[in-house]
Write a protein that holds these residues in place. Structure first.
Motif, PDB file in Angstrom:
ATOM      1  N   PHE A  15      32.347  45.757  37.015  1.00  0.00           N
ATOM      2  CA  PHE A  15      31.550  45.014  36.038  1.00  0.00           C
ATOM      3  C   PHE A  15      31.787  43.515  36.171  1.00  0.00           C
ATOM      4  CE2 PHE A  15      31.529  42.861  31.919  1.00  0.00           C
ATOM      5  CZ  PHE A  15      30.196  43.009  31.569  1.00  0.00           C
ATOM      6  N   VAL A  16      33.061  43.125  36.319  1.00  0.00           N
ATOM      7  CA  VAL A  16      33.405  41.710  36.414  1.00  0.00           C
ATOM      8  C   VAL A  16      32.795  41.074  37.658  1.00  0.00           C
ATOM      9  CG1 VAL A  16      35.324  40.109  36.818  1.00  0.00           C
ATOM     10  CG2 VAL A  16      35.523  41.854  35.052  1.00  0.00           C
ATOM     11  N   LEU A  17      32.832  41.789  38.778  1.00  0.00           N
ATOM     12  CA  LEU A  17      32.261  41.241  40.016  1.00  0.00           C
ATOM     13  C   LEU A  17      30.742  41.139  39.923  1.00  0.00           C
ATOM     14  CD1 LEU A  17      34.436  43.032  42.724  1.00  0.00           C
ATOM     15  CD2 LEU A  17      34.563  40.643  41.985  1.00  0.00           C
ATOM     16  N   CYS A  18      30.114  42.154  39.309  1.00  0.00           N
ATOM     17  CA  CYS A  18      28.659  42.072  39.109  1.00  0.00           C
ATOM     18  C   CYS A  18      28.299  40.914  38.187  1.00  0.00           C
ATOM     19  CB  CYS A  18      28.138  43.397  38.542  1.00  0.00           C
ATOM     20  SG  CYS A  18      28.209  44.775  39.704  1.00  0.00           S
ATOM     21  N   TYR A  19      29.070  40.764  37.132  1.00  0.00           N
ATOM     22  CA  TYR A  19      28.851  39.672  36.200  1.00  0.00           C
ATOM     23  C   TYR A  19      29.034  38.323  36.907  1.00  0.00           C
ATOM     24  CZ  TYR A  19      29.533  36.693  32.083  1.00  0.00           C
ATOM     25  OH  TYR A  19      29.434  35.698  31.143  1.00  0.00           O
ATOM     26  N   GLU A  20      30.044  38.260  37.767  1.00  0.00           N
ATOM     27  CA  GLU A  20      30.303  37.041  38.530  1.00  0.00           C
ATOM     28  C   GLU A  20      29.130  36.718  39.451  1.00  0.00           C
ATOM     29  OE1 GLU A  20      32.822  33.803  39.712  1.00  0.00           O
ATOM     30  OE2 GLU A  20      33.166  35.321  38.152  1.00  0.00           O
ATOM     31  N   PHE A  75      28.979  32.404  48.921  1.00  0.00           N
ATOM     32  CA  PHE A  75      29.149  33.791  49.349  1.00  0.00           C
ATOM     33  C   PHE A  75      30.603  34.061  49.733  1.00  0.00           C
ATOM     34  CE2 PHE A  75      29.432  36.784  52.900  1.00  0.00           C
ATOM     35  CZ  PHE A  75      28.959  37.940  52.286  1.00  0.00           C
ATOM     36  N   PHE A  76      31.209  33.143  50.496  1.00  0.00           N
ATOM     37  CA  PHE A  76      32.604  33.337  50.903  1.00  0.00           C
ATOM     38  C   PHE A  76      33.550  33.244  49.704  1.00  0.00           C
ATOM     39  CE2 PHE A  76      30.642  31.909  54.923  1.00  0.00           C
ATOM     40  CZ  PHE A  76      31.033  32.954  55.740  1.00  0.00           C
ATOM     41  N   ARG A  77      33.214  32.393  48.749  1.00  0.00           N
ATOM     42  CA  ARG A  77      34.052  32.298  47.556  1.00  0.00           C
ATOM     43  C   ARG A  77      33.984  33.593  46.748  1.00  0.00           C
ATOM     44  NH1 ARG A  77      32.773  27.683  43.218  1.00  0.00           N
ATOM     45  NH2 ARG A  77      31.063  29.136  42.737  1.00  0.00           N
ATOM     46  N   TYR A  78      32.773  34.133  46.645  1.00  0.00           N
ATOM     47  CA  TYR A  78      32.605  35.395  45.923  1.00  0.00           C
ATOM     48  C   TYR A  78      33.354  36.525  46.643  1.00  0.00           C
ATOM     49  CZ  TYR A  78      30.369  39.557  44.006  1.00  0.00           C
ATOM     50  OH  TYR A  78      30.129  40.782  43.424  1.00  0.00           O
ATOM     51  N   LEU A  79      33.255  36.550  47.979  1.00  0.00           N
ATOM     52  CA  LEU A  79      33.954  37.569  48.754  1.00  0.00           C
ATOM     53  C   LEU A  79      35.467  37.427  48.602  1.00  0.00           C
ATOM     54  CD1 LEU A  79      33.695  39.902  50.773  1.00  0.00           C
ATOM     55  CD2 LEU A  79      33.745  38.208  52.617  1.00  0.00           C
ATOM     56  N   PHE A  80      35.936  36.192  48.556  1.00  0.00           N
ATOM     57  CA  PHE A  80      37.364  35.943  48.378  1.00  0.00           C
ATOM     58  C   PHE A  80      37.836  36.441  47.014  1.00  0.00           C
ATOM     59  CE2 PHE A  80      40.861  32.987  47.200  1.00  0.00           C
ATOM     60  CZ  PHE A  80      41.771  33.377  48.178  1.00  0.00           C
ATOM     61  N   LYS A  81      37.045  36.187  45.972  1.00  0.00           N
ATOM     62  CA  LYS A  81      37.389  36.675  44.636  1.00  0.00           C
ATOM     63  C   LYS A  81      37.423  38.195  44.595  1.00  0.00           C
ATOM     64  CE  LYS A  81      35.889  32.920  41.592  1.00  0.00           C
ATOM     65  NZ  LYS A  81      35.021  32.573  40.437  1.00  0.00           N
ATOM     66  N   ALA A  82      36.463  38.823  45.274  1.00  0.00           N
ATOM     67  CA  ALA A  82      36.425  40.287  45.298  1.00  0.00           C
ATOM     68  C   ALA A  82      37.670  40.855  45.983  1.00  0.00           C
ATOM     69  CB  ALA A  82      35.157  40.766  46.004  1.00  0.00           C
ATOM     70  N   CYS A  83      38.070  40.217  47.072  1.00  0.00           N
ATOM     71  CA  CYS A  83      39.277  40.674  47.787  1.00  0.00           C
ATOM     72  C   CYS A  83      40.517  40.518  46.921  1.00  0.00           C
ATOM     73  CB  CYS A  83      39.437  39.889  49.086  1.00  0.00           C
ATOM     74  SG  CYS A  83      38.179  40.249  50.336  1.00  0.00           S
ATOM     75  N   THR A 137      40.708  41.735  35.205  1.00  0.00           N
ATOM     76  CA  THR A 137      39.840  40.673  34.679  1.00  0.00           C
ATOM     77  C   THR A 137      40.216  39.288  35.185  1.00  0.00           C
ATOM     78  OG1 THR A 137      41.245  40.294  32.723  1.00  0.00           O
ATOM     79  CG2 THR A 137      39.588  42.038  32.569  1.00  0.00           C
ATOM     80  N   TRP A 138      41.258  39.179  35.962  1.00  0.00           N
ATOM     81  CA  TRP A 138      41.816  37.876  36.323  1.00  0.00           C
ATOM     82  C   TRP A 138      40.863  36.981  37.131  1.00  0.00           C
ATOM     83  CZ3 TRP A 138      47.667  38.125  37.986  1.00  0.00           C
ATOM     84  CH2 TRP A 138      48.438  37.641  36.916  1.00  0.00           C
ATOM     85  N   THR A 139      40.022  37.572  37.930  1.00  0.00           N
ATOM     86  CA  THR A 139      39.229  36.760  38.861  1.00  0.00           C
ATOM     87  C   THR A 139      37.988  36.140  38.231  1.00  0.00           C
ATOM     88  OG1 THR A 139      38.117  38.786  39.613  1.00  0.00           O
ATOM     89  CG2 THR A 139      40.018  38.027  40.881  1.00  0.00           C
ATOM     90  N   ASN A 140      37.726  36.470  36.966  1.00  0.00           N
ATOM     91  CA  ASN A 140      36.541  35.913  36.312  1.00  0.00           C
ATOM     92  C   ASN A 140      36.948  34.825  35.324  1.00  0.00           C
ATOM     93  OD1 ASN A 140      34.460  36.247  33.762  1.00  0.00           O
ATOM     94  ND2 ASN A 140      33.441  36.350  35.753  1.00  0.00           N
ATOM     95  N   ARG A 141      36.166  33.758  35.285  1.00  0.00           N
ATOM     96  CA  ARG A 141      36.516  32.623  34.448  1.00  0.00           C
ATOM     97  C   ARG A 141      36.451  32.973  32.966  1.00  0.00           C
ATOM     98  NH1 ARG A 141      32.983  27.626  35.850  1.00  0.00           N
ATOM     99  NH2 ARG A 141      31.405  29.108  35.112  1.00  0.00           N
ATOM    100  N   GLU A 142      35.409  33.717  32.553  1.00  0.00           N
ATOM    101  CA  GLU A 142      35.255  34.049  31.141  1.00  0.00           C
ATOM    102  C   GLU A 142      36.215  35.156  30.694  1.00  0.00           C
ATOM    103  OE1 GLU A 142      32.761  33.620  33.186  1.00  0.00           O
ATOM    104  OE2 GLU A 142      31.721  31.874  32.346  1.00  0.00           O
ATOM    105  N   TRP A 143      36.410  36.141  31.566  1.00  0.00           N
ATOM    106  CA  TRP A 143      37.242  37.287  31.207  1.00  0.00           C
ATOM    107  C   TRP A 143      38.707  37.103  31.613  1.00  0.00           C
ATOM    108  CZ3 TRP A 143      35.477  42.487  29.725  1.00  0.00           C
ATOM    109  CH2 TRP A 143      34.136  42.508  29.356  1.00  0.00           C
ATOM    110  N   GLY A 144      39.006  36.093  32.399  1.00  0.00           N
ATOM    111  CA  GLY A 144      40.356  35.928  32.929  1.00  0.00           C
ATOM    112  C   GLY A 144      41.420  35.698  31.869  1.00  0.00           C
ATOM    113  N   GLY A 145      41.006  35.242  30.687  1.00  0.00           N
ATOM    114  CA  GLY A 145      41.972  35.022  29.616  1.00  0.00           C
ATOM    115  C   GLY A 145      42.699  36.296  29.207  1.00  0.00           C
ATOM    116  N   ILE A 146      42.005  37.452  29.352  1.00  0.00           N
ATOM    117  CA  ILE A 146      42.645  38.726  29.011  1.00  0.00           C
ATOM    118  C   ILE A 146      43.838  38.973  29.929  1.00  0.00           C
ATOM    119  CG2 ILE A 146      42.312  41.225  28.895  1.00  0.00           C
ATOM    120  CD1 ILE A 146      39.364  40.695  28.274  1.00  0.00           C
TER     121      ILE A 146
END
Length: 290
Positions: free
Chosen positions: A75-80, A99-107, A211-220
């Protein structure tokens, strides 16, 4: 006639002296055992404290929490991805670096999910190392030498007390001994409660980590990690409390005034118990965990 009365008096005094000494020995032994348990339990990691509970919690984390965390990561990656598309004017301003930044976050998200348990245990291993070092730095002994103390009490005061004073001291020591047992139970509750809280934190670790890799959800995830650090370093604050207690106990003089010595031990142990209660909130405030 006077000789018979004197013998009866001495007999009663011996019984009362034995009662007082028994109460005091029980009280001081309880203090030593409980403080020793504090230092021993705090120095253990979740894995060594109770292997059975640890294995159960680990199985729950891997079998229950990880699948839920996998859905959260998806969900977080789709939201991202949706957020990235909308921010770039529906891909009209697309940059290949995105694209590479998104791939890096997914990894990173997948790697965190795969190694959540190891990361969590590493936090408590660090806390364990700090507690061990703190224990080695405590210069004072937390033990009251029971036999030496009781001999000093008997030689200096008990042997010269009358029946009335011995009865009063016996009741006083009995009340103090009962109070120490209650405090011992409270200390056990504090230590066991901390370990139960640690196991609860461990059991759900994959979910907040996802949730760490998402800016909005990373606070959790960030707040969860702060809570882990607070629990790990709470052991250090507990050891500081034990060090303070050791310094206070070292200043007790039982030969000077037996009554004040009894209540000094009682007061210091109450202070220790109260301080242990405060270590959890103190550690969370230091790491800004809530």
């Amino acid at each position: 006639m006077n000789g018979i009365i004197d013998r009866i008096t001495e007999f009663i005094k011996e019984i009362l002296q034995g009662w007082v000494l028994s109460n005091l020995e029980t009280m001081f032994t309880d203090v030593n055992n409980r403080v020793g348990m504090v230092a021993g339990d705090v120095s253990k990691t979740p894995e060594t404290w109770n292997p059975g509970i640890f294995n159960t919690v680990k199985a729950l984390s891997e079998d229950v929490a990880v699948p839920i965390a996998g859905m959260v990561v998806t969900f977080v990656l789709c939201y991202e991805l949706v957020s990235m598309v909308m921010e770039k004017n529906n891909m009209h301003e697309f940059d290949t670096s995105l694209f590479f930044r998104y791939l890096f976050k997914a990894c990173i998200a997948v790697w965190l999910l795969s190694n959540t348990f190891d990361i969590t245990m590493a936090v408590f291993d660090v806390g364990h190392s700090i507690v061990i070092q703190a224990g080695a730095s405590i210069s004072g002994s937390t033990n009251i030498n029971v036999q030496t103390t009781l001999v000093a009490m008997f030689n200096s005061q008990l042997a010269t007390m009358g029946i009335g004073e011995l009865i009063g001291l016996g009741l006083e020591s009995m009340i103090a001994s009962m109070g120490m047992k209650i405090i011992s139970v409270l200390v056990t509750v504090i230590l066991y409660g901390r370990m139960v809280e640690i196991y609860l934190y461990i059991s759900v670790a994959p979910v907040p980590f996802s949730t760490w890799t998402n800016r909005e959800w990373g606070g959790i995830g960030s707040n969860y990690f702060k809570g882990l650090l607070a629990l790990a370093f709470q052991g250090f604050f507990i050891m500081v409390c034990v060090a303070v207690y050791a310094a206070l106990v070292a200043g007790i003089s039982v030969a000077a005034d037996l009554h004040s010595a009894i209540w000094e031990v009682m007061a210091y142990t109450v202070i220790l118990c109260f301080s242990l209660f405060k270590t959890g909130s103190l550690s969370k405030s230091v790491f800004n965990a809530h």
